[in-house]
Design a protein around this motif. Structure first.
Motif, PDB file in Angstrom:
ATOM      1  N   TYR A  63       0.827  -0.940   0.626  1.00 36.92           N
ATOM      2  CA  TYR A  63      -0.147  -0.092  -0.285  1.00 36.92           C
ATOM      3  C   TYR A  63       0.489   1.568  -0.431  1.00 36.92           C
ATOM      4  CZ  TYR A  63      -4.175   3.256   1.119  1.00 36.92           C
ATOM      5  OH  TYR A  63      -4.382   3.731   1.277  1.00 36.92           O
ATOM      6  N   ILE A  64       0.464   2.610  -0.692  1.00 34.43           N
ATOM      7  CA  ILE A  64       1.053   3.546  -0.253  1.00 34.43           C
ATOM      8  C   ILE A  64       0.761   4.672  -0.122  1.00 34.43           C
ATOM      9  CG2 ILE A  64       2.036   5.672  -2.508  1.00 34.43           C
ATOM     10  CD1 ILE A  64       2.716   2.399  -3.185  1.00 34.43           C
ATOM     11  N   GLY A  66       1.670   8.840   1.787  1.00 33.32           N
ATOM     12  CA  GLY A  66       2.553   9.472   1.505  1.00 33.32           C
ATOM     13  C   GLY A  66       2.451  10.471   3.144  1.00 33.32           C
ATOM     14  N   ASN A  67       2.051  11.519   3.399  1.00 28.19           N
ATOM     15  CA  ASN A  67       2.326  12.018   4.276  1.00 28.19           C
ATOM     16  C   ASN A  67       1.743  11.617   5.739  1.00 28.19           C
ATOM     17  OD1 ASN A  67       3.765  14.124   6.282  1.00 28.19           O
ATOM     18  ND2 ASN A  67       2.254  15.680   6.077  1.00 28.19           N
ATOM     19  N   GLY A  68       0.874  10.269   5.089  1.00 32.32           N
ATOM     20  CA  GLY A  68      -1.037   9.773   6.145  1.00 32.32           C
ATOM     21  C   GLY A  68      -1.607  11.146   6.677  1.00 32.32           C
ATOM     22  N   SER A  69      -1.943  11.784   5.808  1.00 32.98           N
ATOM     23  CA  SER A  69      -2.822  13.028   6.343  1.00 32.98           C
ATOM     24  C   SER A  69      -3.888  13.032   6.075  1.00 32.98           C
ATOM     25  CB  SER A  69      -2.266  14.309   5.864  1.00 32.98           C
ATOM     26  OG  SER A  69      -2.446  14.818   4.452  1.00 32.98           O
ATOM     27  N   ASN A  70      -4.357  11.730   5.626  1.00 36.52           N
ATOM     28  CA  ASN A  70      -6.130  11.536   5.010  1.00 36.52           C
ATOM     29  C   ASN A  70      -6.716  10.229   5.557  1.00 36.52           C
ATOM     30  OD1 ASN A  70      -8.783  12.633   4.426  1.00 36.52           O
ATOM     31  ND2 ASN A  70      -8.180  11.886   2.064  1.00 36.52           N
ATOM     32  N   THR A 132       1.617  15.268   0.560  1.00 35.17           N
ATOM     33  CA  THR A 132       2.737  15.055  -0.421  1.00 35.17           C
ATOM     34  C   THR A 132       2.059  15.267  -1.934  1.00 35.17           C
ATOM     35  OG1 THR A 132       1.980  12.264  -0.714  1.00 35.17           O
ATOM     36  CG2 THR A 132       3.570  13.134   0.701  1.00 35.17           C
ATOM     37  N   ALA A 136      -2.063  14.200  -3.136  1.00 35.50           N
ATOM     38  CA  ALA A 136      -2.774  15.099  -3.584  1.00 35.50           C
ATOM     39  C   ALA A 136      -3.287  15.096  -4.766  1.00 35.50           C
ATOM     40  CB  ALA A 136      -2.237  16.528  -3.424  1.00 35.50           C
ATOM     41  N   THR A 138      -3.876  11.812  -6.057  1.00 36.22           N
ATOM     42  CA  THR A 138      -4.533  10.733  -5.837  1.00 36.22           C
ATOM     43  C   THR A 138      -5.775  11.113  -5.982  1.00 36.22           C
ATOM     44  OG1 THR A 138      -2.526   9.847  -5.201  1.00 36.22           O
ATOM     45  CG2 THR A 138      -4.699   8.385  -4.666  1.00 36.22           C
ATOM     46  N   ALA A 141      -6.652  16.629  -4.577  1.00 37.60           N
ATOM     47  CA  ALA A 141      -7.053  18.038  -3.367  1.00 37.60           C
ATOM     48  C   ALA A 141      -6.536  19.329  -3.741  1.00 37.60           C
ATOM     49  CB  ALA A 141      -5.271  18.356  -2.712  1.00 37.60           C
ATOM     50  N   SER A 142      -8.019  20.576  -2.888  1.00 33.22           N
ATOM     51  CA  SER A 142      -8.754  21.626  -3.593  1.00 33.22           C
ATOM     52  C   SER A 142      -8.733  22.432  -1.981  1.00 33.22           C
ATOM     53  CB  SER A 142      -9.783  21.652  -3.904  1.00 33.22           C
ATOM     54  OG  SER A 142     -11.241  20.710  -3.589  1.00 33.22           O
ATOM     55  N   ARG A 177     -12.397  14.850  -4.856  1.00 27.83           N
ATOM     56  CA  ARG A 177     -11.432  13.660  -4.185  1.00 27.83           C
ATOM     57  C   ARG A 177     -11.960  12.381  -5.117  1.00 27.83           C
ATOM     58  NH1 ARG A 177     -10.781  17.089  -3.109  1.00 27.83           N
ATOM     59  NH2 ARG A 177     -11.281  18.850  -1.093  1.00 27.83           N
ATOM     60  N   LEU A 188       0.849   7.499  -7.930  1.00 28.08           N
ATOM     61  CA  LEU A 188       1.725   8.095  -9.019  1.00 28.08           C
ATOM     62  C   LEU A 188       3.739   8.791  -8.696  1.00 28.08           C
ATOM     63  CD1 LEU A 188       0.899  11.788 -10.115  1.00 28.08           C
ATOM     64  CD2 LEU A 188       1.781  12.446  -8.694  1.00 28.08           C
ATOM     65  N   ARG A 214      -7.814  29.419   7.804  1.00 30.63           N
ATOM     66  CA  ARG A 214      -7.070  27.681   7.952  1.00 30.63           C
ATOM     67  C   ARG A 214      -6.755  28.245   9.685  1.00 30.63           C
ATOM     68  NH1 ARG A 214      -6.917  22.936   5.094  1.00 30.63           N
ATOM     69  NH2 ARG A 214      -5.949  23.808   2.966  1.00 30.63           N
ATOM     70  N   GLY A 226      -8.192  16.175   8.510  1.00 32.85           N
ATOM     71  CA  GLY A 226      -8.890  17.209   7.919  1.00 32.85           C
ATOM     72  C   GLY A 226     -10.362  16.746   7.883  1.00 32.85           C
TER      73      GLY A 226
HETATM   74  C1  LIG Z   1      -4.839  19.823   8.864  1.00 27.98           C
HETATM   75  C2  LIG Z   1      -5.791  19.168   7.799  1.00 27.98           C
HETATM   76  C3  LIG Z   1      -6.136  19.939   6.599  1.00 27.98           C
HETATM   77  C4  LIG Z   1      -5.969  19.345   5.164  1.00 27.98           C
HETATM   78  N1  LIG Z   1      -6.685  20.633   4.340  1.00 27.98           N
HETATM   79  C5  LIG Z   1      -6.981  20.145   3.582  1.00 27.98           C
HETATM   80  C6  LIG Z   1      -7.299  21.080   2.502  1.00 27.98           C
HETATM   81  O1  LIG Z   1      -7.563  21.824   2.366  1.00 27.98           O
HETATM   82  N2  LIG Z   1      -8.175  20.119   1.017  1.00 27.98           N
HETATM   83  C7  LIG Z   1      -7.622  18.728   0.885  1.00 27.98           C
HETATM   84  O2  LIG Z   1      -7.950  18.021  -0.054  1.00 27.98           O
HETATM   85  N3  LIG Z   1      -7.068  17.888   2.145  1.00 27.98           N
HETATM   86  C8  LIG Z   1      -7.262  18.282   2.552  1.00 27.98           C
HETATM   87  N4  LIG Z   1      -6.421  17.504   4.489  1.00 27.98           N
HETATM   88  C9  LIG Z   1      -6.212  16.332   3.633  1.00 27.98           C
HETATM   89  C10 LIG Z   1      -4.880  15.819   2.805  1.00 27.98           C
HETATM   90  O3  LIG Z   1      -3.894  16.637   3.594  1.00 27.98           O
HETATM   91  C11 LIG Z   1      -5.030  15.229   1.580  1.00 27.98           C
HETATM   92  O4  LIG Z   1      -5.597  14.607   1.226  1.00 27.98           O
HETATM   93  C12 LIG Z   1      -3.814  15.196   1.029  1.00 27.98           C
HETATM   94  O5  LIG Z   1      -3.435  15.270  -0.241  1.00 27.98           O
HETATM   95  C13 LIG Z   1      -2.998  14.133   1.316  1.00 27.98           C
HETATM   96  O6  LIG Z   1      -1.723  12.958   1.479  1.00 27.98           O
HETATM   97  P1  LIG Z   1      -0.774  12.766   2.084  1.00 27.98           P
HETATM   98  O7  LIG Z   1       0.597  13.041   1.039  1.00 27.98           O
HETATM   99  O8  LIG Z   1      -0.969  13.047   3.312  1.00 27.98           O
HETATM  100  O9  LIG Z   1      -1.507  10.969   1.331  1.00 27.98           O
HETATM  101  P2  LIG Z   1      -2.268  10.257   2.350  1.00 27.98           P
HETATM  102  O10 LIG Z   1      -2.801  10.324   3.371  1.00 27.98           O
HETATM  103  O11 LIG Z   1      -0.372   9.492   2.958  1.00 27.98           O
HETATM  104  O12 LIG Z   1      -2.570   9.177   0.983  1.00 27.98           O
HETATM  105  C14 LIG Z   1      -4.289   9.375   1.159  1.00 27.98           C
HETATM  106  C15 LIG Z   1      -4.070   8.638   0.098  1.00 27.98           C
HETATM  107  O13 LIG Z   1      -3.914   8.938  -1.282  1.00 27.98           O
HETATM  108  C16 LIG Z   1      -2.870   7.239  -1.699  1.00 27.98           C
HETATM  109  N5  LIG Z   1      -1.185   7.988  -1.910  1.00 27.98           N
HETATM  110  C17 LIG Z   1      -0.843   8.311  -1.496  1.00 27.98           C
HETATM  111  N6  LIG Z   1       0.561   8.810  -2.256  1.00 27.98           N
HETATM  112  C18 LIG Z   1       0.097   8.308  -3.485  1.00 27.98           C
HETATM  113  C19 LIG Z   1       0.970   7.695  -5.287  1.00 27.98           C
HETATM  114  N7  LIG Z   1       2.423   8.643  -4.768  1.00 27.98           N
HETATM  115  N8  LIG Z   1       0.608   7.256  -5.248  1.00 27.98           N
HETATM  116  C20 LIG Z   1      -0.472   6.657  -5.478  1.00 27.98           C
HETATM  117  N9  LIG Z   1      -1.541   6.599  -3.816  1.00 27.98           N
HETATM  118  C21 LIG Z   1      -1.028   7.526  -3.094  1.00 27.98           C
HETATM  119  C22 LIG Z   1      -2.715   6.584  -0.641  1.00 27.98           C
HETATM  120  O14 LIG Z   1      -2.748   5.095  -0.662  1.00 27.98           O
HETATM  121  C23 LIG Z   1      -4.437   6.771  -0.041  1.00 27.98           C
HETATM  122  O15 LIG Z   1      -5.128   6.663  -0.877  1.00 27.98           O
HETATM  123  C24 LIG Z   1      -6.147  18.014   5.420  1.00 27.98           C
HETATM  124  C25 LIG Z   1      -6.105  17.275   6.024  1.00 27.98           C
HETATM  125  C26 LIG Z   1      -4.885  17.392   7.751  1.00 27.98           C
HETATM  126  C27 LIG Z   1      -4.762  16.777   8.600  1.00 27.98           C
END
Ligand SMILES: Cc1cc2nc3c(=O)[nH]c(=O)nc-3n(C[C@H](O)[C@H](O)[C@H](O)COP(=O)(O)OP(=O)(O)OC[C@H]3O[C@@H](n4cnc5c(N)ncnc54)[C@H](O)[C@@H]3O)c2cc1C
Length: 304
Positions: A63-64, A66-70, A132, A136, A138, A141-142, A177, A188, A214, A226
């Motif tokens: 499983y892939i 990034g920063n684990g923020s979703n 990451t 974003a 995937t 993100a907006s 999304r 990606l 924010r 988020g």
């Molecule tokens: C405080 C806070 C505020 C936030 N505000 C926003 C906002 O304004 N808008 C918004 O859209 N989101 C927001 N988010 C949610 C989150 O930050 C976004 O969805 C972000 O794009 C997730 O990126 P990540 O690297 O953390 O992905 P992860 O959480 O690591 O992964 C999310 C999904 O993407 C997949 N993924 C990750 N990297 C890859 C890759 N390289 N290739 C294929 N799949 C991949 C993972 O498998 C998983 O399914 C917020 C989160 C927090 C904690």
């Protein structure tokens, strides 16, 4: 642990790129999640391809992240291998005509600041999203007046059959999304974006203003992923949750933020079970009161 698999993994990656039984709470913004059998941080496309081939050969799920923020990861963790895209896979290249190619592990905030430094405008909206580039794209993100779809012109992805594909914006099928990456389990690797020159001071003050908005509206001082739910057509999830009387509603250590009801927070040592249960409760109560079906935005990994 599979000794032979581990031995072969060590032939592909350096020792410090492999972690065993790594607790995923250290890799998610919710600070929740049990151990993954393996967690690796690749530094090249070649390493990614080799690691995935090895997983397939040994029938080890992967499983892939990034920063684990979703991400909400089960308390039991993940029986398989996590490929984490981080700063080791985060090159940015910016050409004179505003074409930007960046690797999946780059943080959006870093990319936004680099673009501002080089006086390119159009990515300010993303500077406060704590993910990451891979996550974003995937998630498409907006925030505020922008979305990834507006800046991307193409991407290099790895298909589940192990082929590297160059996809155009249309082929990425970016929607609210959603993306082809989610539908087809593509990974990606890097994305190409296009930006126009802008005024550096204006770019920086817009980023400051958006980050200030924010901080005012969102519970950034607490652990969250988020917005917990997607925006249902014609409604705002946070408003529905608030109107349902759920502000501050708590299950174990997980709670609906009183600052912004669209955010469920890890208030006090929440388990994944608490978080999962509060999501079910919120869905049921909102459905009963308003007939609206809420769908989680946060991705769930592992057994619940
Ligand atoms: C405080 C806070 C505020 C936030 N505000 C926003 C906002 O304004 N808008 C918004 O859209 N989101 C927001 N988010 C949610 C989150 O930050 C976004 O969805 C972000 O794009 C997730 O990126 P990540 O690297 O953390 O992905 P992860 O959480 O690591 O992964 C999310 C999904 O993407 C997949 N993924 C990750 N990297 C890859 C890759 N390289 N290739 C294929 N799949 C991949 C993972 O498998 C998983 O399914 C917020 C989160 C927090 C904690």
């Amino acid at each position: 642990m599979n000794d032979q698999f581990y031995k072969e993994l060590n032939r592909i990656l350096l020792e410090n790129q492999i972690k065993l039984h790594e607790r995923l709470e250290y890799h998610t913004s919710l600070h929740i999640g049990g151990p993954a059998d393996y967690l690796v941080t690749p530094r090249s496309i070649d390493e990614i391809i080799k690691v995935i081939d090895l997983c397939k050969q040994y029938s080890i799920p992967y499983y892939i992240i990034g920063n684990g923020s979703n991400l909400l990861v089960s308390d039991k963790g993940y029986r398989g291998l996590i490929i984490k895209f981080d700063e080791h896979f985060s090159n940015i290249s910016i050409s004179e005509d505003g074409l930007v190619t960046a690797q999946a592990g780059v943080m959006l905030s870093k990319l936004a600041h680099e673009l501002a430094r080089q006086e390119y405008s159009g990515f300010e909206f993303a500077c406060g999203i704590p993910g990451t580039l891979g996550g974003a794209v995937t998630m498409n993100a907006s925030a505020y007046d922008g979305e990834m779809k507006q800046c991307i012109i193409g991407a290099k992805v790895l298909s589940s059959q192990g082929k590297i594909l160059d996809l155009t914006l249309d082929e990425l099928q970016l929607g609210y999304r959603t993306s082809i990456l989610q539908k087809e389990n593509y990974i990606l690797l890097e994305a190409t974006m296009k930006f126009a020159k802008g005024d550096k001071q204006q770019i920086i003050s817009k980023m400051k203003e958006l980050n200030g908005r924010r901080r005012d509206k969102q519970p950034l001082e607490q652990y969250s992923a988020g917005s917990t739910f997607k925006r249902p057509q014609g409604y705002y999830a946070g408003k529905l949750i608030q109107d349902a009387g759920l502000s501050g509603y708590q299950v174990g250590g997980a709670a609906v933020s009183e600052k912004h009801c669209g955010f469920v927070i890890n208030k006090d040592g929440a388990t994944a079970k608490d978080f999962y249960q509060i999501i079910q409760d919120i869905k049921a109560i909102v459905k009963e009161k308003f007939g609206v079906e809420l769908e989680p935005e946060v991705k769930m990994l592992g057994e619940f």
